[in-house]
Design a protein around this motif. Sequence first.
Motif, mmCIF file in Angstrom:
data_model
loop_
_atom_site.group_PDB
_atom_site.id
_atom_site.type_symbol
_atom_site.label_atom_id
_atom_site.label_comp_id
_atom_site.label_asym_id
_atom_site.label_seq_id
_atom_site.Cartn_x
_atom_site.Cartn_y
_atom_site.Cartn_z
ATOM 1 N N LEU A 217 0.828 -1.202 0.000
ATOM 2 C CA LEU A 217 0.000 0.000 0.000
ATOM 3 C C LEU A 217 0.867 1.258 0.000
ATOM 4 O O LEU A 217 0.552 2.246 -0.679
ATOM 5 N N VAL A 218 1.962 1.232 0.736
ATOM 6 C CA VAL A 218 2.896 2.362 0.736
ATOM 7 C C VAL A 218 3.469 2.568 -0.665
ATOM 8 O O VAL A 218 3.615 3.709 -1.135
ATOM 9 N N SER A 219 3.778 1.474 -1.352
ATOM 10 C CA SER A 219 4.298 1.575 -2.722
ATOM 11 C C SER A 219 3.282 2.237 -3.647
ATOM 12 O O SER A 219 3.634 3.057 -4.503
ATOM 13 N N VAL A 220 2.009 1.893 -3.467
ATOM 14 C CA VAL A 220 0.955 2.515 -4.276
ATOM 15 C C VAL A 220 0.866 4.006 -3.980
ATOM 16 O O VAL A 220 0.711 4.833 -4.894
ATOM 17 N N LEU A 221 0.977 4.382 -2.718
ATOM 18 C CA LEU A 221 0.933 5.801 -2.353
ATOM 19 C C LEU A 221 2.108 6.565 -2.963
ATOM 20 O O LEU A 221 1.960 7.719 -3.385
ATOM 21 N N VAL A 222 3.260 5.918 -3.039
ATOM 22 C CA VAL A 222 4.420 6.549 -3.691
ATOM 23 C C VAL A 222 4.125 6.791 -5.165
ATOM 24 O O VAL A 222 4.448 7.858 -5.721
ATOM 25 N N ILE A 223 3.506 5.813 -5.808
ATOM 26 C CA ILE A 223 3.130 5.973 -7.221
ATOM 27 C C ILE A 223 2.175 7.152 -7.387
ATOM 28 O O ILE A 223 2.303 7.958 -8.319
ATOM 29 N N LEU A 224 1.216 7.283 -6.475
ATOM 30 C CA LEU A 224 0.275 8.400 -6.544
ATOM 31 C C LEU A 224 0.988 9.737 -6.326
ATOM 32 O O LEU A 224 0.687 10.730 -7.003
ATOM 33 N N ILE A 225 1.911 9.777 -5.389
ATOM 34 C CA ILE A 225 2.661 11.011 -5.129
ATOM 35 C C ILE A 225 3.400 11.455 -6.387
ATOM 36 O O ILE A 225 3.466 12.647 -6.713
ATOM 37 N N ILE A 226 3.933 10.495 -7.129
ATOM 38 C CA ILE A 226 4.690 10.816 -8.342
ATOM 39 C C ILE A 226 3.773 11.279 -9.471
ATOM 40 O O ILE A 226 4.094 12.226 -10.200
ATOM 41 N N HIS A 227 2.600 10.653 -9.597
ATOM 42 C CA HIS A 227 1.792 10.850 -10.803
ATOM 43 C C HIS A 227 0.567 11.750 -10.632
ATOM 44 O O HIS A 227 0.076 12.298 -11.627
ATOM 45 N N VAL A 228 0.047 11.892 -9.422
ATOM 46 C CA VAL A 228 -1.104 12.786 -9.250
ATOM 47 C C VAL A 228 -0.636 14.228 -9.444
ATOM 48 O O VAL A 228 0.409 14.621 -8.910
ATOM 49 N N PRO A 229 -1.363 15.039 -10.210
ATOM 50 C CA PRO A 229 -0.952 16.434 -10.442
ATOM 51 C C PRO A 229 -0.669 17.179 -9.139
ATOM 52 O O PRO A 229 -1.372 17.007 -8.142
ATOM 53 N N THR A 230 0.352 17.996 -9.161
ATOM 54 C CA THR A 230 0.806 18.669 -7.939
ATOM 55 C C THR A 230 -0.253 19.590 -7.345
ATOM 56 O O THR A 230 -0.229 19.855 -6.143
ATOM 57 N N ARG A 231 -1.178 20.086 -8.160
ATOM 58 C CA ARG A 231 -2.201 21.002 -7.633
ATOM 59 C C ARG A 231 -3.142 20.314 -6.641
ATOM 60 O O ARG A 231 -3.853 20.989 -5.894
ATOM 61 N N PHE A 232 -3.156 18.976 -6.635
ATOM 62 C CA PHE A 232 -4.007 18.251 -5.699
ATOM 63 C C PHE A 232 -3.282 17.893 -4.406
ATOM 64 O O PHE A 232 -3.873 17.317 -3.506
ATOM 65 N N ARG A 233 -2.004 18.215 -4.313
ATOM 66 C CA ARG A 233 -1.234 17.859 -3.122
ATOM 67 C C ARG A 233 -1.545 18.792 -1.952
ATOM 68 O O ARG A 233 -1.851 19.970 -2.143
ATOM 69 N N LYS A 234 -1.408 18.252 -0.753
ATOM 70 C CA LYS A 234 -1.495 19.053 0.463
ATOM 71 C C LYS A 234 -0.107 19.299 1.053
ATOM 72 O O LYS A 234 0.011 19.772 2.180
#
Length: 238
Positions: A212-229
């Motif tokens: 699950l942590v690996s999946v979250l890393v993938i999301l951190i890399i690929h989800v557009p930065t404007r959605f980050r907190k």
Amino acid sequence: MDSPADSGEIDAVESRFTEFCKNVLSLDESTFSQSVKLFRETKHLMLSNLSTVGSITAEEAERYWFSFVLYCVRRLSGRSSEDEHTESKDDGFTLCQILRLANLNLVDFFKELPQYLIKARAILDHMYGADWKSKLETKEMQANFVHLNLLSQYYKRTYRELFHANEDKQSALVSTTELVNDYQRFGWLLFLAVRGHAFSRFKDLVSCVNGLVSVLVILIIHVPTRFRKFNVCDDPRF
């Protein structure tokens, strides 16, 4: 010998079971025949048990019994080793589908299941052999459910710490909110796919958390930065 009243009640219950199997679950003929056979062998136990149910109604107890029968057939009816490692088959029903269509809760089902197995033990021994308990894998299924529930809670909490979720006030546009939800759903589905292909059937919790942590890393890399907190440069977690 059953009285006419008892026979009528048995016929009515079997009719409802047949209706559930054929018209609700749409079982194939082979699975239906096996289900009816086990139901007929155990229906006297169900009827004697209806008068002793506690906090649930007789109608609920009946639906539990239908589900117990179908669950046992699903798990014990000559499944191949390949089928044992999949959650669905061509006959088209899983435990979750059974419970959803029977309007029953998975947690409550596993609470009630041991009582059914105690009552039906001799019949299951006769029909499926002495090793039916190991084939049923009840404890493993319960652990699987508990683990998935914990992992889902962890994923939702961590995702919302990292990204704007749908209830976040900064998600002003509906289209943006839907996109954020899509990323969250994608991450969970990706984890389930990885879990199903990379691990054994009954996965230990530590391996799943790592996945699950690996999946979250993938999301951190690929989800557009404007959605980050967070900001990668300033956040102490990175």
